[in-house]
Design a protein around this motif. Structure first.
Motif, mmCIF file in Angstrom:
data_model
loop_
_atom_site.group_PDB
_atom_site.id
_atom_site.type_symbol
_atom_site.label_atom_id
_atom_site.label_comp_id
_atom_site.label_asym_id
_atom_site.label_seq_id
_atom_site.Cartn_x
_atom_site.Cartn_y
_atom_site.Cartn_z
ATOM 1 N N ALA A 301 0.832 -1.213 0.000
ATOM 2 C CA ALA A 301 0.000 0.000 0.000
ATOM 3 C C ALA A 301 0.862 1.257 0.000
ATOM 4 O O ALA A 301 0.465 2.302 -0.548
ATOM 5 N N LEU A 302 2.038 1.195 0.606
ATOM 6 C CA LEU A 302 2.941 2.340 0.633
ATOM 7 C C LEU A 302 3.897 2.356 -0.556
ATOM 8 O O LEU A 302 4.226 3.419 -1.104
ATOM 9 N N LEU A 303 4.361 1.180 -0.970
ATOM 10 C CA LEU A 303 5.383 1.114 -2.006
ATOM 11 C C LEU A 303 4.881 1.530 -3.385
ATOM 12 O O LEU A 303 5.569 2.271 -4.106
ATOM 13 N N ILE A 307 6.706 4.362 -5.535
ATOM 14 C CA ILE A 307 7.470 4.047 -6.749
ATOM 15 C C ILE A 307 7.015 4.931 -7.903
ATOM 16 O O ILE A 307 7.837 5.472 -8.665
ATOM 17 N N ILE A 308 5.704 5.086 -8.038
ATOM 18 C CA ILE A 308 5.169 5.934 -9.118
ATOM 19 C C ILE A 308 5.640 7.373 -8.937
ATOM 20 O O ILE A 308 6.103 8.018 -9.883
ATOM 21 N N GLY A 309 5.539 7.878 -7.713
ATOM 22 C CA GLY A 309 5.944 9.260 -7.454
ATOM 23 C C GLY A 309 7.417 9.491 -7.711
ATOM 24 O O GLY A 309 7.811 10.495 -8.327
ATOM 25 N N LEU A 310 8.266 8.557 -7.279
ATOM 26 C CA LEU A 310 9.701 8.719 -7.469
ATOM 27 C C LEU A 310 10.072 8.626 -8.942
ATOM 28 O O LEU A 310 10.964 9.346 -9.424
ATOM 29 N N SER A 311 9.378 7.766 -9.691
ATOM 30 C CA SER A 311 9.641 7.649 -11.125
ATOM 31 C C SER A 311 9.248 8.919 -11.873
ATOM 32 O O SER A 311 9.885 9.289 -12.864
ATOM 33 N N LEU A 312 8.191 9.598 -11.395
ATOM 34 C CA LEU A 312 7.725 10.806 -12.062
ATOM 35 C C LEU A 312 8.574 12.028 -11.716
ATOM 36 O O LEU A 312 8.816 12.892 -12.575
#
Length: 413
Positions: A301-303, A307-312
């Motif tokens: 639920a956290l990962l 991951i999406i936010g860090l990739s963006l």
């Protein structure tokens, strides 16, 4: 077995007060604080120090981390495993004294043979006393951090990580020392942390007895030996990779790798927090199947959004540190994707420790270590720095498949 989701505020509060979730929260908060301070530490270092200085300093830190890892003898894990049933003062004193003596001995050996083992780090010979003092402080605080988690007092672990942020304050005054200035700022925070840890332990009525408890060592050795081997196999690549990158691609690439990994490690802190708490609760006799399901659900639920936010937004983050580090964006995305598979492997490792399934623990750890280093070296020579990212992802995908095979063989699925 399904995990019931809390439906109202009182249930949410009760859910958060469970030891597994509460300690996971503080361990994770500690990791995020460490990552936040780490981000600003490296951002300031990148502005005031050359990229070559950053590369040398990160390799120095990695060499010290490797010495700490080798010297643990698995006793840091035994503190968690045996704290609930034995004399805490004697257990902690033994777990501090023995590994720290080994660490200092290994440090002296490394300094004497650095021209052979890591010629690029020959600078360590000129700062030998500083290196050994920091090494000793790092060794002791490492064990104390585990003790706070074992005591279910992870809020003290959180306080320590807040104090470690003081390393930022030392960066600019020490800039005239170059790479040694970065390393010194890093080490001074552990010396301060050692003082705080002793104070906090006293408040928990724990005062490490400087002794070698032979009975504890005998009882713990079977568990410690397996945990020691597995710990080295899992953690050694993190210490060796920066040195390997330095020797293959140079100091600038080492700085790029270390900075990128430091950012992505925010994601790796999520499984570390939850699986450490899972190990603690299992050692206290908690019901494992429900705890494992709750751990996996909470991690994913956290990962996934992280991951999406860090990739963006990873490129903007790298740009804040310095324009020279933006080229690490491709590596960042690949490392971030591996976090999901890292979480599965780390969960299995905690379960294996609780069940004392040392054979499976060593099998998985050995596979990950050999695959990551072997693939990393091969793919880095062929594709450059991004090859190390490919190695991370491929290794942990394969590791997750291996976990499935082990669980099926043991009938745990």
């Amino acid at each position: 077995m399904a995990v019931a989701l809390p439906k109202n505020f009182s249930e949410v509060r009760q859910h958060l007060q469970q030891p597994l979730i509460r300690n996971s929260f503080f361990i994770m908060a500690s990791s995020f604080v460490a990552a936040g301070f780490g981000f600003f530490f490296w951002m300031i270092a990148a502005r005031f120090y050359s990229q070559a200085d950053v590369g040398i300093a990160t390799a120095l830190m990695s060499s010290m981390g490797l010495l700490i890892l080798i010297s643990r003898l698995g006793l840091d894990q035994s503190v968690i495993r045996f704290f609930p049933t034995r004399d805490k003062n004697r257990v902690l004193g033994t777990a501090v004294l023995v590994p720290t003596a080994v660490a200092l001995g290994a440090g002296l050996f490394f300094i004497a043979t650095v021209d052979v083992l890591a010629p690029e780090l020959a600078i360590v010979r000129s700062i030998a006393p500083l290196y050994l003092v920091i090494l000793g402080s790092y060794s002791v605080t490492w064990v104390f951090e585990g003790a706070f988690n074992a005591l279910r007092k992870s809020e003290h672990y959180f306080a320590l990580n807040l104090l470690y942020g003081t390393r930022i304050l030392f960066l600019v005054p020490l800039v005239f020392l170059g790479a040694v200035g970065i390393f010194g700022a890093f080490g001074l925070s552990f010396i301060l942390g050692l003082v705080l840890a002793l104070i906090l332990l006293a408040r928990c009525s724990v005062r490490p007895t400087p002794c070698v408890d032979r009975v504890f060592l005998r009882e713990a050795w079977q568990f410690s030996a397996g945990a020691y081997v597995a710990g080295i196999l899992m953690s050694a690549p993190n210490m060796l990779i920066p040195i390997m990158v330095l020797n293959v691609l140079g100091a600038e690439s080492t700085a790029n790798y270390y900075i990128t990994y430091a950012i992505v490690s925010i994601l790796f802190m999520i499984p570390y927090a939850f699986t450490t708490s899972l190990f603690v609760e299992g050692s206290h006799g908690g019901e494992m199947k429900r705890s494992v399901l709750r751990t996996l659900a909470s991690m994913f639920a956290l990962l996934i959004p992280a991951i999406i936010g860090l990739s963006l937004f990873g490129e903007q983050i790298l740009n804040l540190i310095g324009k020279d580090y933006v080229e690490g964006m491709a590596l960042l995305r690949v490392l971030a994707a591996s976090a999901l598979f890292v979480s599965v492997c780390q969960t299995f490792i905690s379960v294996a420790k609780v069940r004392n399934d040392i054979r499976s623990l060593v099998v998985l750890s050995g596979f990950i270590s050999v695959a990551l280093l072997g693939l990393g070296y091969t793919l880095m020579n062929r594709f450059g720095l991004i090859g190390m990212g490919y190695a991370w992802l491929a290794t942990y995908v394969a590791g997750t498949l291996l976990v499935g095979l082990i669980l099926k063989k043991k009938g745990w699925l």
